[in-house]
Design an enzyme around this catalytic site. Structure first.
Site, PDB file in Angstrom:
ATOM      1  N   LYS A 198       0.834  -1.197   0.000  1.00 21.22           N
ATOM      2  CA  LYS A 198       0.000   0.000   0.000  1.00 21.22           C
ATOM      3  C   LYS A 198       0.869   1.246   0.000  1.00 21.22           C
ATOM      4  CE  LYS A 198      -3.883  -2.107   2.486  1.00 21.22           C
ATOM      5  NZ  LYS A 198      -4.812  -1.966   3.639  1.00 21.22           N
ATOM      6  N   HIS A 210       0.784   6.343   4.230  1.00 26.40           N
ATOM      7  CA  HIS A 210      -0.278   7.228   4.696  1.00 26.40           C
ATOM      8  C   HIS A 210       0.177   7.937   5.968  1.00 26.40           C
ATOM      9  CE1 HIS A 210      -1.216   4.232   7.797  1.00 26.40           C
ATOM     10  NE2 HIS A 210      -1.171   3.322   6.850  1.00 26.40           N
ATOM     11  N   HIS A 231       2.286   6.545   8.845  1.00 26.42           N
ATOM     12  CA  HIS A 231       3.727   6.308   8.750  1.00 26.42           C
ATOM     13  C   HIS A 231       4.547   7.555   9.095  1.00 26.42           C
ATOM     14  CE1 HIS A 231       2.159   3.213   5.787  1.00 26.42           C
ATOM     15  NE2 HIS A 231       2.822   2.488   6.654  1.00 26.42           N
TER      16      HIS A 231
END
Length: 583
Positions: free
Chosen positions: A132, A135, A138
């Site tokens: 992924k 976002h 993180h």
């Protein structure tokens, strides 16, 4: 230079000379020397006499008097006074402060000596999941970890960054099956341009498309079995995915590079070996088909040991297995003295289990420190984890782009005469710096509320305020038509404001040592804000370029200005925040 440590050494020697036993509390707890909270109490205070007197059953003021009698003041201490029930107020010598500042002015490192005993420090941070896109979840790990890495490197330690990316596991079977179909149409790059969309497409196919789930499971078997074609496909996915993370790191001014990536897949070959070793040594046992380590050291109130599964019933491995493999790799292959895990506080139990199991298994020497640098959650105005207005995950790239856009509007309003390129460059540094500093300035273990207005403010403890403070100092030299390297003469501290600023400047080293030891970057942020505030007070009270200021005094104050600018720039750089020559 670390003033607190220098004073601590002096007071420890004085306490021993005064007859206080070496095993007495205050000596072991660094003689209890700390910066004074009020100027009337001196520059520093030592309160070890009171604790020692209680332990020895003697009068604290009398003991404090003995300590002062045996204190080697040298050139550093002007006087030491006893106050109250046994506090010792320490006044630093003005001449010593001035010489220390002069040494800092001549030093490329602001008179900050490298660590006497440099260590090898491994820092585990950022670790996005390569299935992924990064976002906001993180953000904290990435910038806190990077600030610690920068600071420890500045101190002279060997820092090894470990970006423990999620690049393995059953989900990759689903993703690889989907990617293989895209490759047939030669549009892998386009497909992976948005990892969130790619993941959702694969998940929908897995859930709804007949036969796709079986293909996905076949890819898992091939991947774990080392099938060359499957590994080639997996590597292409990883390469494209990592490039997304690299773009974020570049935007964030983070020092992580591709060579720092050491994902879960790196430990794959060691996992069966590790599990078998734990079984052979009786540390792990088979339980209902799974392999489990029961940790008596973490038993609950009823005495039940804490279970840590390291191999599932079906033979699959877990995060706990990978983390154990990582610990012994870092301790024995990277020869770490200290391993820092910059990981969400919600993973505390998991990491405590991993640390306890690793110690129990003898995977690392007792001398190697394992530290969980836990952090809280970024919250929205509603008091819940930060989300989009529709409740979705906020992409980190979108957040950073918005920060720069908001900063650009703000900069353009304040200085409409700036050309487009200059405005854009200032906006980039201000916007990114604001996001990072708003996070780093908070105690990392706490949750905090995300606020555009607060973080982009030019007032208070914010990055724009500190960047502007640096710019104001540098503008003095432009107005004076002089470079810092051309300054001459001695530094004089004739006013209370000059002295207060001098002490703040001299405390930079001890602040860095404290952050390196305790791993709380907000301590450095607080120091920089207090330094900038002390400078503003100094600037208002002590004219620098005003007509009538004697040349000797002007040169002295310009040196103080230069030290403030360099300290702000160095401190902000250690936080990963850029300064500007104009705003």
């Amino acid at each position: 230079m670390n003033i607190r440590q220098l004073l601590t050494d002096k007071f420890q020697a004085a306490m021993l000379a005064a007859g206080i036993p070496e095993d007495c509390g205050p000596v072991v707890t660094q003689a209890r020397v700390a910066p004074a909270k009020k100027a009337s109490f001196g520059d520093y205070q030592a309160n070890g006499a009171m604790a020692a007197a209680k332990r020895m059953g003697t009068n604290p003021r009398e003991l404090a008097s003995r300590i002062v009698e045996h204190l080697d003041k040298g050139e550093m201490i002007e006087k030491a006074e006893i106050a109250g029930p046994g506090f010792i107020n320490i006044h630093l010598s003005e001449s010593w402060l001035a010489r220390s500042l002069a040494a800092a002015e001549q030093s490329g490192r602001l008179n900050i000596a490298p660590a006497a005993e440099p260590q090898t420090v491994v820092i585990d941070y950022s670790h996005p999941n390569l299935a992924k896109e990064m976002h906001v979840g993180h953000l904290r790990s990435t910038i806190i970890g990077d600030a610690l890495a920068r600071l420890l490197e500045f101190q002279g330690h060997k820092v090894i960054r470990q970006n423990h990316m999620g690049d393995w596991g059953t989900q990759f079977g689903m993703l690889l099956a989907h990617l293989s179909d895209k490759l047939e149409n030669n549009d892998a790059e386009v497909a992976l341009a948005d990892l969130e969309v790619f993941y959702r497409e694969a998940k929908v196919r897995f859930d709804e498309e007949e036969g796709f789930d079986d293909r996905a499971r076949e890819y898992v078997v091939k991947l774990q079995g080392g099938d060359p074609e499957c590994l080639k496909l997996w590597q292409q996915f990883i390469d494209i995915s990592i490039s997304h993370s690299e773009e974020i790191y570049e935007k964030l001014n983070v020092t992580l590079k591709r060579s720092d990536v050491y994902g879960e897949s790196q430990y794959n070959d060691d996992l069966p070996v590790l599990v078998q070793e734990l079984l052979d040594h009786g540390i792990a046992v088979e339980d209902q088909g799974a392999v489990v380590v029961f940790l008596e050291e973490m038993a609950d109130k009823e005495g039940n040991p804490s279970p840590m599964i390291i191999r599932k019933k079906g033979g699959g491995y877990l995060y706990s297995t990978t983390d154990l493999a990582a610990i012994r790799y870092r301790a024995n292959k990277l020869n770490a003295d200290r391993i820092l895990y910059v990981v969400d506080a919600r993973q505390s139990l998991h990491l405590q289990q991993a640390f306890t199991a690793a110690r129990k298994a003898g995977f690392l020497p007792e001398s190697v420190a394992l530290e969980h640098c836990a952090f809280g959650t970024m919250m929205g105005d509603d008091g819940k984890p930060f989300k989009t207005r529709t409740g979705g995950t906020v992409k980190l790239s979108a957040l950073l782009d918005e920060a720069v856009e908001r900063a650009e509007k703000l900069v353009a309003e304040k200085n409409p005469d700036l050309d487009t390129d200059t405005c854009a460059e200032i906006a980039r540094k201000v916007g990114i710096g604001a996001v990072k500093y708003a996070d780093l300035s908070k105690t990392r273990t706490n949750d905090y509320v995300f606020s555009w207005e607060a973080m982009l403010s030019f007032e208070g403890n914010t990055a724009p305020y500190l960047q502007y403070a640096y710019t104001r100092v540098r503008s003095i030299f432009r107005r004076a038509g002089i470079q810092p390297g051309e300054l001459k003469g001695e530094i004089h501290l004739g006013t209370a404001e000059e002295r207060a600023l001098a002490i703040r400047l001299c405390q930079f080293g001890e602040v860095l040592d404290q952050v390196a030891k305790d791993t709380f970057p907000h301590v450095l942020c607080t120091y920089l804000y207090e330094l900038a505030s002390a400078y503003m007070v100094f600037y208002e009270a002590c004219p620098v370029l005003r007509e009538g200021v004697p040349e000797e005094q002007k040169q002295s104050r310009l040196q103080l200005c230069d030290l403030v600018a360099r300290t702000l720039a160095t401190g902000l750089d250690l936080l990963g925040i850029e300064v500007l020559e104009q705003m």
